[in-house]
Motif scaffolding. Structure first.
Motif, short mmCIF file in Angstrom:
data_model
loop_
_atom_site.label_atom_id
_atom_site.label_comp_id
_atom_site.label_asym_id
_atom_site.label_seq_id
_atom_site.Cartn_x
_atom_site.Cartn_y
_atom_site.Cartn_z
N PRO A 1 89.87 56.21 42.97
CA PRO A 1 89.94 57.55 43.57
C PRO A 1 90.12 57.53 45.08
N SER A 2 89.58 56.51 45.76
CA SER A 2 89.64 56.48 47.21
C SER A 2 90.90 55.84 47.78
N ASP A 3 91.65 55.12 46.96
CA ASP A 3 92.84 54.43 47.47
C ASP A 3 93.84 54.21 46.34
N GLN A 4 94.87 55.01 46.30
CA GLN A 4 95.87 54.96 45.23
C GLN A 4 96.61 53.63 45.20
N ARG A 5 96.68 52.92 46.32
CA ARG A 5 97.40 51.65 46.37
C ARG A 5 96.72 50.55 45.56
N GLN A 6 95.44 50.73 45.21
CA GLN A 6 94.71 49.71 44.45
C GLN A 6 94.81 49.91 42.94
N ALA B 1 87.46 40.47 38.71
CA ALA B 1 87.02 39.83 39.95
C ALA B 1 87.88 40.27 41.14
N LYS B 2 89.16 40.52 40.91
CA LYS B 2 90.06 40.88 42.01
C LYS B 2 90.02 42.38 42.35
N LEU B 3 89.33 43.17 41.54
CA LEU B 3 89.22 44.61 41.81
C LEU B 3 88.07 44.86 42.79
N ALA B 4 88.26 45.82 43.67
CA ALA B 4 87.24 46.16 44.65
C ALA B 4 86.02 46.77 43.96
N THR B 5 84.86 46.54 44.54
CA THR B 5 83.65 47.14 43.98
C THR B 5 83.65 48.63 44.27
#
Length: 140
Positions: A87-92, A111-115
């Motif tokens: 929700p906070s960053d569409q690029r992710q 593991a590669k996804l932001a918390t």
């Protein structure tokens, strides 16, 4: 001070204010709205029917975070995909195909996804029926 100087001073101050607001408007980040609002509106009934099919068939997947993996357990064999939306960053945002094992379980590395908070959208098919399921999760 006479009236003429006061009017000119007031107009200059007003023009500076308007110019500053114009510059500020272009400096702020873009609005946080859904850019595909109209396209989603056209397919709303189809998506609603797919979400309702999950409830009708009681096919809600079980979602568990185990360490650095996300385990999804389904009741039947399937083909489909899962989309992680931040929700906070569409690029992710990320999409993965669903490849279940013999027990209809899908294990995805996270593991590669932001918390933080993520919106999961799961699309799958089984027996000629289409399903759509949404859930918000928090990756730790």
């Amino acid at each position: 001070m006479n009236w003429g100087k006061g009017l000119i001073t007031g107009m200059i101050i007003f023009m500076l204010f308007i110019s500053a607001m114009g510059v500020r408007m272009f400096m702020v980040p873009g609005d946080d709205y859904d850019h595909q609002y109209y396209e989603k509106g056209l397919t709303f009934n189809r998506d609603y029917d797919r979400e309702k099919q999950v409830m009708t068939d009681q096919a809600t997947p079980v979602i568990e975070q185990v360490g650095q993996t996300l385990a999804l357990t389904f009741k039947t064999p399937l083909t489909g995909s899962i989309r992680f939306e931040r929700p906070s960053d569409q690029r992710q945002d990320r999409s993965f195909p669903l490849a279940p094992d013999a027990k209809n379980k899908v294990v995805l590395p996270i593991a590669k996804l932001a918390t933080g908070k993520w919106q999961l959208t799961i699309n799958w098919q089984h027996g000629g029926k289409n399903y759509l399921y949404h859930q918000e999760i928090t990756i730790q």
